[in-house]
Design an enzyme around this catalytic site. Structure first.
Site, mmCIF file in Angstrom:
data_model
loop_
_atom_site.group_PDB
_atom_site.id
_atom_site.type_symbol
_atom_site.label_atom_id
_atom_site.label_comp_id
_atom_site.label_asym_id
_atom_site.label_seq_id
_atom_site.Cartn_x
_atom_site.Cartn_y
_atom_site.Cartn_z
ATOM 1 N N LYS A 16 4.071 0.594 3.871
ATOM 2 C CA LYS A 16 3.018 0.972 2.749
ATOM 3 C C LYS A 16 2.752 -0.080 1.842
ATOM 4 O O LYS A 16 1.622 -0.643 1.588
ATOM 5 C CB LYS A 16 3.372 2.315 2.224
ATOM 6 C CG LYS A 16 2.436 2.751 0.929
ATOM 7 C CD LYS A 16 2.911 3.828 0.446
ATOM 8 C CE LYS A 16 3.843 3.862 -0.796
ATOM 9 N NZ LYS A 16 3.419 3.046 -2.054
ATOM 10 N N ASN A 17 4.029 -0.526 1.394
ATOM 11 C CA ASN A 17 3.804 -1.754 0.242
ATOM 12 C C ASN A 17 3.650 -2.950 0.731
ATOM 13 O O ASN A 17 3.340 -3.774 -0.086
ATOM 14 C CB ASN A 17 5.273 -1.477 -0.721
ATOM 15 C CG ASN A 17 5.382 -0.243 -1.487
ATOM 16 O OD1 ASN A 17 4.472 0.323 -1.565
ATOM 17 N ND2 ASN A 17 6.573 -0.150 -2.034
ATOM 18 N N ARG B 198 -1.993 3.865 -8.001
ATOM 19 C CA ARG B 198 -1.781 2.703 -8.978
ATOM 20 C C ARG B 198 -1.947 1.333 -8.058
ATOM 21 O O ARG B 198 -2.207 0.263 -8.745
ATOM 22 C CB ARG B 198 -0.419 2.934 -9.598
ATOM 23 C CG ARG B 198 -0.280 3.849 -10.187
ATOM 24 C CD ARG B 198 1.199 3.897 -10.702
ATOM 25 N NE ARG B 198 1.406 2.630 -11.332
ATOM 26 C CZ ARG B 198 1.050 2.323 -12.866
ATOM 27 N NH1 ARG B 198 0.519 3.134 -13.398
ATOM 28 N NH2 ARG B 198 1.269 1.412 -13.171
ATOM 29 N N VAL C 88 0.269 -2.469 -17.006
ATOM 30 C CA VAL C 88 -0.071 -3.768 -16.195
ATOM 31 C C VAL C 88 -0.438 -4.822 -16.914
ATOM 32 O O VAL C 88 -1.160 -5.865 -16.692
ATOM 33 C CB VAL C 88 -1.372 -3.255 -15.105
ATOM 34 C CG1 VAL C 88 -1.265 -2.326 -14.270
ATOM 35 C CG2 VAL C 88 -2.440 -2.771 -16.315
ATOM 36 N N LEU D 120 1.421 -7.716 -17.600
ATOM 37 C CA LEU D 120 1.741 -9.048 -16.799
ATOM 38 C C LEU D 120 0.676 -9.270 -15.920
ATOM 39 O O LEU D 120 0.436 -10.476 -15.676
ATOM 40 C CB LEU D 120 3.079 -9.010 -15.970
ATOM 41 C CG LEU D 120 4.291 -8.274 -17.136
ATOM 42 C CD1 LEU D 120 5.531 -7.642 -15.958
ATOM 43 C CD2 LEU D 120 4.786 -9.431 -17.943
ATOM 44 N N ARG E 174 1.705 10.536 0.908
ATOM 45 C CA ARG E 174 1.196 9.080 0.477
ATOM 46 C C ARG E 174 1.976 8.005 0.926
ATOM 47 O O ARG E 174 1.337 6.935 1.250
ATOM 48 C CB ARG E 174 1.343 9.223 -1.131
ATOM 49 C CG ARG E 174 0.297 9.944 -1.935
ATOM 50 C CD ARG E 174 0.488 9.647 -3.225
ATOM 51 N NE ARG E 174 0.788 8.245 -3.508
ATOM 52 C CZ ARG E 174 1.580 7.443 -4.303
ATOM 53 N NH1 ARG E 174 2.210 8.313 -5.159
ATOM 54 N NH2 ARG E 174 1.645 6.357 -4.631
HETATM 55 C C1 UD1 Z 1 6.193 -1.729 -6.599
HETATM 56 C C2 UD1 Z 1 5.996 -0.822 -5.546
HETATM 57 C C3 UD1 Z 1 7.117 0.390 -5.866
HETATM 58 C C4 UD1 Z 1 8.384 -0.090 -6.254
HETATM 59 C C5 UD1 Z 1 8.338 -0.863 -7.458
HETATM 60 C C6 UD1 Z 1 9.358 -1.336 -7.862
HETATM 61 C C7 UD1 Z 1 4.174 -1.271 -4.467
HETATM 62 C C8 UD1 Z 1 2.725 -1.006 -3.943
HETATM 63 N N1 UD1 Z 1 4.684 -0.398 -5.082
HETATM 64 O O1 UD1 Z 1 5.392 -1.130 -7.643
HETATM 65 O O2 UD1 Z 1 6.997 1.319 -4.630
HETATM 66 O O3 UD1 Z 1 8.946 1.278 -6.594
HETATM 67 O O4 UD1 Z 1 7.579 -1.954 -7.144
HETATM 68 O O5 UD1 Z 1 10.194 -1.956 -6.898
HETATM 69 O O6 UD1 Z 1 4.573 -2.161 -3.978
HETATM 70 N N2 UD1 Z 1 6.049 -3.738 -15.415
HETATM 71 C C9 UD1 Z 1 5.399 -3.928 -16.872
HETATM 72 N N3 UD1 Z 1 4.513 -4.513 -17.023
HETATM 73 C C10 UD1 Z 1 3.561 -4.974 -16.029
HETATM 74 C C11 UD1 Z 1 4.156 -4.621 -14.448
HETATM 75 C C12 UD1 Z 1 5.165 -4.039 -14.280
HETATM 76 O O7 UD1 Z 1 6.183 -3.641 -17.838
HETATM 77 O O8 UD1 Z 1 2.622 -5.481 -15.943
HETATM 78 C C13 UD1 Z 1 7.270 -2.872 -15.509
HETATM 79 C C14 UD1 Z 1 7.142 -1.597 -14.524
HETATM 80 O O9 UD1 Z 1 6.784 -0.635 -15.833
HETATM 81 C C15 UD1 Z 1 8.675 -1.383 -14.241
HETATM 82 C C16 UD1 Z 1 8.891 -2.755 -13.627
HETATM 83 O O10 UD1 Z 1 7.959 -3.615 -14.492
HETATM 84 O O11 UD1 Z 1 9.281 -0.876 -15.108
HETATM 85 C C17 UD1 Z 1 8.707 -2.809 -12.385
HETATM 86 O O12 UD1 Z 1 7.759 -2.638 -11.829
HETATM 87 P P1 UD1 Z 1 6.692 -3.229 -10.907
HETATM 88 O O13 UD1 Z 1 7.583 -4.057 -9.952
HETATM 89 O O14 UD1 Z 1 5.526 -3.853 -11.284
HETATM 90 O O15 UD1 Z 1 6.272 -1.988 -9.966
HETATM 91 P P2 UD1 Z 1 5.148 -1.830 -9.152
HETATM 92 O O16 UD1 Z 1 4.732 -3.383 -8.477
HETATM 93 O O17 UD1 Z 1 3.920 -1.166 -9.736
#
Ligand code: UD1
Length: 416
Positions: free
Chosen positions: A22-23, A92, A123, A125, A396
């Site tokens: 999926k990811n 998301r 989001v 970052l 999902r």
């Molecule tokens: C992806 C995966 C999800 C997995 C996660 C962590 C997909 C579609 N989903 O989610 O299944 O659980 O990686 O391995 O690939 N953060 C910020 N600011 C940002 C972005 C992230 O603070 O702009 C924080 C998040 O709140 C979290 C951490 O960074 O605490 C890691 O999140 P992130 O790796 O971005 O998760 P996703 O990419 O949403």
């Protein structure tokens, strides 16, 4: 609302084919926005999120067709550069259209994702990275509106490792003017799979799989054919389910090299694991031993496997500590596991699980995708019937889960 009813107590036995990840599928589908040519994808899993992403791309004007064994995406008629709230709120990963849209069309409007069950998940970052590449970004009426004549290469440092953040900016950078360097980038295998697909489309990317990714922007990309990598979380979930039930299963069409920490932990729990090419065989005799788990970005233990190991620890011999370092609220399954008789204490981001000899079936509620998987595992080991409510979360991310588990001897049925 659909539910799953499980009669526990049967060890899983047999063979199961692992689906596409999926990811990896979700970002790679978004790569179709980067070219007017056709992107052919094979091994796309039949999942609710994949269906949502397909609908979103179609709404933007991408032509999506299903042919024998592959789905094609053609982005030559894209006329809408927007991801609306109702799509982003259910998935998301829709944020992943932002980078490709600004890169190719210079304009994108994507709804800000709200909070979700496992934490606030900002989001920022993604936004900062695009700003560093010269995009003008306004937050208006709950939407991120990004504009740029042509993005420019930049050095971008992630102060938190973000998987979709890395993927979004990698897709933005492939069509930017100049060189982009992503520092402290995510090293997840799905980032490499996306980079492999983008390279087949003509992108110049190196360093993916390390924390320093370099992208040299090109003028345009072409179509390509790409086979989606196997799902390591689905693989891990089936392995944990087999270990928890004292079973013996073989996974086909998977990869052991992307599951190293998970296989190590299962071995520590007492499972015998044999890897042969793209198959993984697991056998568990007797009660598993408790294993401590601490989640962190790849190559450390994945947060998406934390809940499943919590279920294993519930019936294991001994006590274990489970520490969640990625998401602040990812212990929603604890309350539900307690309803089945589990002994778990939570303090901040740490859970202490004291293994009990048996769990007892009850009605429980799924709160997020991986929490649902954990409840399925607990239901498979619990005595009597476990009914899991709100299983739309499961659909999902797990392809045909009840038929796959049924094929392995589980007594599981979907009820309306
Ligand atoms: C992806 C995966 C999800 C997995 C996660 C962590 C997909 C579609 N989903 O989610 O299944 O659980 O990686 O391995 O690939 N953060 C910020 N600011 C940002 C972005 C992230 O603070 O702009 C924080 C998040 O709140 C979290 C951490 O960074 O605490 C890691 O999140 P992130 O790796 O971005 O998760 P996703 O990419 O949403």
């Amino acid at each position: 609302m659909q539910k799953l009813a499980i009669q526990g107590g049967r060890p899983l036995r047999g063979e199961v084919r692992i689906s596409g990840a999926k990811n990896a599928a979700l970002p790679i589908m978004c790569a179709s926005l980067l070219t007017a040519d056709t992107l052919h994808l094979t091994n796309l899993p039949d999942l609710h999120d994949v269906g949502t992403m397909r609908k979103l791309l179609q709404q933007m004007g991408v032509t999506v067709e299903t042919a024998a064994g592959e789905i094609t995406f053609k982005g030559d008629k894209i006329d809408k550069w927007e991801a609306p709230y109702d799509m982003v709120k259910t998935m998301r990963a829709a944020i992943l259209v932002l980078g490709p849209l600004v890169a190719r069309f210079g304009d994108a409007k994507v709804s800000l994702p709200g909070g979700c069950a496992i934490g606030s998940r900002p989001v920022d970052l993604h936004i900062k990275g695009l700003q560093a590449m010269g995009a003008e970004i306004a937050i208006e009426h709950g939407y991120i509106h990004a504009k740029a004549k042509r993005l420019k290469g930049a050095r971008i440092f992630f102060d938190i490792v973000s998987v979709t953040g890395t993927e979004n900016l990698m897709m933005a950078a492939v069509l930017a003017d100049g060189v982009t360097v992503l520092e402290n980038a995510a090293r997840e295998p799905e980032v490499i799979d996306l980079a492999n697909c983008l390279r087949s489309m003509g992108a110049k990317i190196s360093g993916d799989g390390t924390d320093n990714i370099t992208i040299i922007g090109v003028e345009s990309l072409r179509g390509a054919t790409h086979h989606i990598m196997p799902d390591r979380i689905e693989s891990g979930t089936f392995l944990v389910a087999a270990a928890a039930t004292g079973g013996s299963i073989t996974l086909r069409e998977t990869r052991a090299d992307i599951l190293e920490t998970v296989l190590e932990k299962l071995t520590e729990a007492g499972a015998k694991i044999v890897v042969d090419g793209d198959t993984i065989h697991l056998e568990m005799n007797g009660r598993p031993k408790s294993v401590n788990v601490r989640t962190a970005p790849h190559p450390a233990f994945p947060t998406d496997m934390q809940a499943q190991f919590m279920a294993l620890n519930c019936i294991a011999d001994g006590s274990a500590m489970v520490v969640e370092t990625i998401f602040e609220n990812r212990f929603m399954h604890v309350q539900e596991l307690r309803r089945l008789g589990a002994q778990i204490d939570v303090e901040g981001n740490t859970s202490v699980v004291r293994g009990v000899a048996k769990l007892e079936g009850a009605t429980v509620m799924a709160t997020d995708l991986r929490a649902s998987a954990c409840l399925v595992i607990a239901g498979l080991v619990a005595e009597g019937e476990t009914v899991i409510d709100r299983i739309y979360h499961l659909d999902r991310g797990y392809e045909h889960i009840e038929s796959k588990l049924g094929q392995l001897g589980a007594s599981i049925r979907r009820v309306k």
